[in-house]
Design an enzyme around this catalytic site. Structure first.
Site, mmCIF file in Angstrom:
data_model
loop_
_atom_site.group_PDB
_atom_site.id
_atom_site.type_symbol
_atom_site.label_atom_id
_atom_site.label_comp_id
_atom_site.label_asym_id
_atom_site.label_seq_id
_atom_site.Cartn_x
_atom_site.Cartn_y
_atom_site.Cartn_z
ATOM 1 N N LYS A 1 0.916 -1.183 0.007
ATOM 2 C CA LYS A 1 -0.243 0.208 -0.011
ATOM 3 C C LYS A 1 1.087 0.884 -0.037
ATOM 4 C CE LYS A 1 -1.847 1.298 4.504
ATOM 5 N NZ LYS A 1 -1.199 3.289 4.668
ATOM 6 N N ASN A 2 1.749 0.951 0.861
ATOM 7 C CA ASN A 2 3.134 2.763 0.800
ATOM 8 C C ASN A 2 3.657 2.595 -0.143
ATOM 9 O OD1 ASN A 2 1.376 3.319 3.411
ATOM 10 N ND2 ASN A 2 2.967 2.195 4.554
ATOM 11 N N ARG B 1 -4.513 9.352 4.399
ATOM 12 C CA ARG B 1 -3.384 10.686 4.477
ATOM 13 C C ARG B 1 -2.651 10.592 3.220
ATOM 14 N NH1 ARG B 1 -3.396 14.428 8.903
ATOM 15 N NH2 ARG B 1 -1.773 14.214 7.708
ATOM 16 N N CYS C 1 -5.720 11.417 13.188
ATOM 17 C CA CYS C 1 -5.807 10.231 12.703
ATOM 18 C C CYS C 1 -5.633 9.522 14.433
ATOM 19 C CB CYS C 1 -5.791 9.675 11.776
ATOM 20 S SG CYS C 1 -4.254 8.388 12.369
ATOM 21 N N ARG D 1 -0.397 13.765 13.102
ATOM 22 C CA ARG D 1 0.277 13.582 12.093
ATOM 23 C C ARG D 1 0.807 15.024 11.315
ATOM 24 N NH1 ARG D 1 -1.429 8.179 10.125
ATOM 25 N NH2 ARG D 1 0.243 8.248 8.116
ATOM 26 N N PRO D 2 1.586 15.711 12.553
ATOM 27 C CA PRO D 2 2.534 16.913 11.761
ATOM 28 C C PRO D 2 2.760 16.721 10.357
ATOM 29 C CG PRO D 2 3.271 16.322 12.958
ATOM 30 C CD PRO D 2 2.434 15.379 13.217
ATOM 31 N N ASP E 1 4.633 19.442 9.291
ATOM 32 C CA ASP E 1 5.599 20.362 8.833
ATOM 33 C C ASP E 1 7.624 20.109 8.257
ATOM 34 O OD1 ASP E 1 6.140 18.725 11.365
ATOM 35 O OD2 ASP E 1 8.161 19.581 11.910
ATOM 36 N N ASP F 1 4.732 0.119 12.123
ATOM 37 C CA ASP F 1 3.489 -0.590 11.519
ATOM 38 C C ASP F 1 3.725 -2.387 12.299
ATOM 39 O OD1 ASP F 1 2.954 1.599 10.619
ATOM 40 O OD2 ASP F 1 3.827 1.183 8.617
ATOM 41 N N ARG G 1 -8.958 -0.739 3.925
ATOM 42 C CA ARG G 1 -8.059 0.340 3.634
ATOM 43 C C ARG G 1 -6.341 -0.213 3.452
ATOM 44 N NH1 ARG G 1 -6.802 3.994 8.228
ATOM 45 N NH2 ARG G 1 -5.194 4.033 6.387
HETATM 46 N N1 EPU Z 1 6.391 13.704 11.711
HETATM 47 C C1 EPU Z 1 6.221 15.582 11.927
HETATM 48 N N2 EPU Z 1 6.222 15.824 10.839
HETATM 49 C C2 EPU Z 1 6.364 15.754 9.527
HETATM 50 C C3 EPU Z 1 6.246 14.275 9.184
HETATM 51 C C4 EPU Z 1 6.175 13.181 10.131
HETATM 52 O O1 EPU Z 1 6.536 15.316 12.942
HETATM 53 O O2 EPU Z 1 5.719 16.523 8.863
HETATM 54 C C5 EPU Z 1 6.430 12.785 12.457
HETATM 55 C C6 EPU Z 1 5.298 12.157 12.522
HETATM 56 O O3 EPU Z 1 4.204 12.227 13.126
HETATM 57 C C7 EPU Z 1 5.700 10.596 13.584
HETATM 58 C C8 EPU Z 1 7.121 10.461 12.417
HETATM 59 O O4 EPU Z 1 7.250 11.888 12.741
HETATM 60 O O5 EPU Z 1 6.012 10.896 14.428
HETATM 61 C C9 EPU Z 1 7.343 9.385 11.271
HETATM 62 O O6 EPU Z 1 6.180 10.211 10.118
HETATM 63 P P1 EPU Z 1 6.691 9.410 9.066
HETATM 64 O O7 EPU Z 1 6.099 10.595 7.942
HETATM 65 O O8 EPU Z 1 7.932 9.063 8.310
HETATM 66 O O9 EPU Z 1 4.727 8.629 8.506
HETATM 67 P P2 EPU Z 1 3.935 9.030 6.987
HETATM 68 O O10 EPU Z 1 4.596 9.639 6.102
HETATM 69 O O11 EPU Z 1 3.111 9.668 7.742
HETATM 70 C C10 EPU Z 1 4.372 6.988 6.437
HETATM 71 C C11 EPU Z 1 3.512 5.249 6.126
HETATM 72 C C12 EPU Z 1 3.045 5.297 8.117
HETATM 73 C C13 EPU Z 1 3.619 4.346 8.747
HETATM 74 C C14 EPU Z 1 5.120 5.948 8.640
HETATM 75 C C15 EPU Z 1 6.351 5.149 9.463
HETATM 76 C C16 EPU Z 1 2.446 5.842 4.481
HETATM 77 C C17 EPU Z 1 1.076 6.659 3.651
HETATM 78 N N3 EPU Z 1 1.697 6.275 5.425
HETATM 79 O O12 EPU Z 1 3.990 7.637 7.465
HETATM 80 O O13 EPU Z 1 2.081 4.274 7.068
HETATM 81 O O14 EPU Z 1 3.471 4.658 9.528
HETATM 82 O O15 EPU Z 1 5.157 5.287 7.437
HETATM 83 O O16 EPU Z 1 6.676 3.676 8.280
HETATM 84 O O17 EPU Z 1 3.652 5.713 4.051
HETATM 85 C C18 EPU Z 1 -0.021 2.624 8.207
HETATM 86 O O18 EPU Z 1 0.524 1.583 6.471
HETATM 87 O O19 EPU Z 1 -0.493 2.179 8.258
HETATM 88 C C19 EPU Z 1 1.295 3.708 8.238
HETATM 89 C C20 EPU Z 1 -0.111 4.368 9.132
#
Ligand code: EPU
Length: 414
Positions: free
Chosen positions: A21-22, A90, A114, A119-120, A122, A301, A393
């Site tokens: 998925k990701n 997301r 969520c 899920r910031p 920034d 995950d 999902r």
């Molecule tokens: N974070 C920030 N600021 C940002 C972006 C992230 O503080 O601008 C923090 C997040 O709050 C979190 C950490 O950084 O604490 C890691 O977040 P990341 O951005 O790496 O996660 P993501 O891109 O939102 C993807 C996967 C998630 C998976 C995470 C970590 C997708 C669509 N989603 O999320 O998958 O848990 O990486 O590996 O690729 C799932 O499949 O169920 C899922 C949640």
């Protein structure tokens, strides 16, 4: 939707893993970078992908889908993502970098926090600003304008989504960019590889420092989505929890290394590059202390899967969730309803393994839901699991696949 799960049946046989998925979401986001056709094979048939394709379609892309193959072509006719669709997943955030790089503007409504925590954005937005993009962040609505210009940017955390968005912005930027502290998850590497196939110039693929030489135009390609490592781990954890005997095929065992290391002391695990066989070796005496971390660390995950496994083991486990603050508590509470002994203190769970018993439980997020399925499969008696729409999902036919190897899950529309 709900599952009625009768526990106590060891899983035996073979299962095949489908595309991640990701990975699919990141590659679909990148299709905006060109009008030419991008064909993705091994694409999973799950709700998040349906919604991402609907979003791209509404914004003007032509989509054709047949079996596990999806082709995306043409240009966007609007750069404003409709709120009703964008907020369904997301993953919609992954059109940000590609759309602004290709069209010089994008407006994206975002869902709020969520079930797994805030899920910031920034890091995404700070990186885009570094590339010269003007960003207006109204919390639930992000507007970006301007074309990217090469720059150096060091991410304060190795964010998967921010790395993906910034890669997509940099490949069409004017000049050279250096991204520091990039995420190295296999899904990020797959995106880097597809971008190179499309004509991007990228150095440092798969490392934390990635240098990109922007090009004026990218072209179409065909790319095979990598196997879903979380699905593979889910099948293995379900087999482990039920003391079964299972082979998981068409996975990439290199991507599962940390998870396999954690199971290794308790189970006989035989693997080659694309398949892994699991059967019990000894009593499952607890899994020690495990902390989640960006790849190649233990994936957040897979934490929900390990929590369920630890809950029905014969020993002590400590799990520390370092990425998403709300990923432990809900599942710990649901597992405790099944007779588990889990104490949560902040982002740490202390688990004393117990025999679990069937109960009425509720899934609040995708991986948490999969964890509850695993616990219910191992429990004595029947569990009723609500919130199965979260599982759909990201998992393709989870109940049907598990039933093929001996589970007893009734999928009920309620
Ligand atoms: N974070 C920030 N600021 C940002 C972006 C992230 O503080 O601008 C923090 C997040 O709050 C979190 C950490 O950084 O604490 C890691 O977040 P990341 O951005 O790496 O996660 P993501 O891109 O939102 C993807 C996967 C998630 C998976 C995470 C970590 C997708 C669509 N989603 O999320 O998958 O848990 O990486 O590996 O690729 C799932 O499949 O169920 C899922 C949640």
């Amino acid at each position: 939707m709900e599952y009625l799960i009768e526990g106590g049946n060891p899983l035996r046989g073979e299962l095949r893993v489908y595309g991640a998925k990701n990975c699919a979401l990141a590659l679909l986001g990148a299709t905006v970078l060109t009008d030419e056709t991008i064909t993705l094979t091994n694409c999973p048939n799950i709700t998040d992908i349906d919604n991402m394709l609907m979003l791209l379609g509404v914004m003007g892309k032509k989509i054709t889908r047949s079996g596990d193959e999806v082709s995306v072509s043409g240009s966007l006719t609007r750069t404003y993502a409709p709120e009703k669709i964008a907020t369904l997943l997301r993953g919609s955030a992954l059109i940000l970098g590609s759309t602004v790089a290709r069209y010089g503007q994008v407006v994206l409504p975002l869902p709020g926090g969520c079930a797994i925590g805030a899920r910031p954005m920034d890091i995404h937005l700070c990186g885009l600003r570094k590339l010269g993009i003007s960003v207006l962040d109204a919390g639930d609505l992000i507007s970006c304008s301007g074309y990217p210009v090469g720059a150096e940017y060091s991410m304060r955390m190795a964010s998967v989504g921010a790395t993906e968005n910034l890669l997509c912005a940099c490949v069409l930027a004017k000049g050279e960019s250096t991204l520091i502290n990039c995420a190295m998850e296999p899904e990020v590497v797959a995106l880097e590889e597809m971008l190179v196939q499309m004509g991007a110039q990228i150095n440092g693929i798969g490392t934390s420092v990635v240098r990109i030489n922007g090009v004026a135009k990218l072209h179409g390609t065909t790319f095979k989505i990598i196997p879903d490592r979380i699905v593979a781990a889910t099948y293995l954890a379900a087999a482990a929890a039920t003391r079964g005997n299972l082979t998981v095929n068409e996975c990439n065992t290199g991507h599962l290394q940390r998870f396999i290391e954690v199971l290794q002391p308790h189970f006989d695990l035989k693997k080659n590059e694309n398949s892994v066989h699991l059967e019990p070796k000894c009593k499952s005496f607890g899994y020690g202390t495990i902390e989640t971390a960006p790849y190649p660390g233990f994936p957040t995950d897979m934490q929900s899967l390990l929590l369920a496994l630890a809950a029905c083991s014969d020993g002590e486990t400590v799990i520390k969730e370092n990425l998403f603050e709300n990923r432990l508590e809900h599942n710990a509470n649901e597992l405790n309803k099944m007779g588990a002994d889990i104490k949560v203190c902040g982002n740490t769970a202390i688990i004393s393994g117990r025999d679990l018993i069937g109960a009425e439980i509720v899934a609040k997020d995708l991986r948490g839901g999969a964890g509850l399925v695993i616990a219910a499969l191992a429990a004595h008696g029947t569990s009723r699991l609500e919130g199965v729409e979260h599982i759909s999902r990201g998992y393709m036919a989870l109940s049907e696949n598990l039933n093929r190897v001996g589970a007893n899950i009734e999928n009920r529309l309620v």
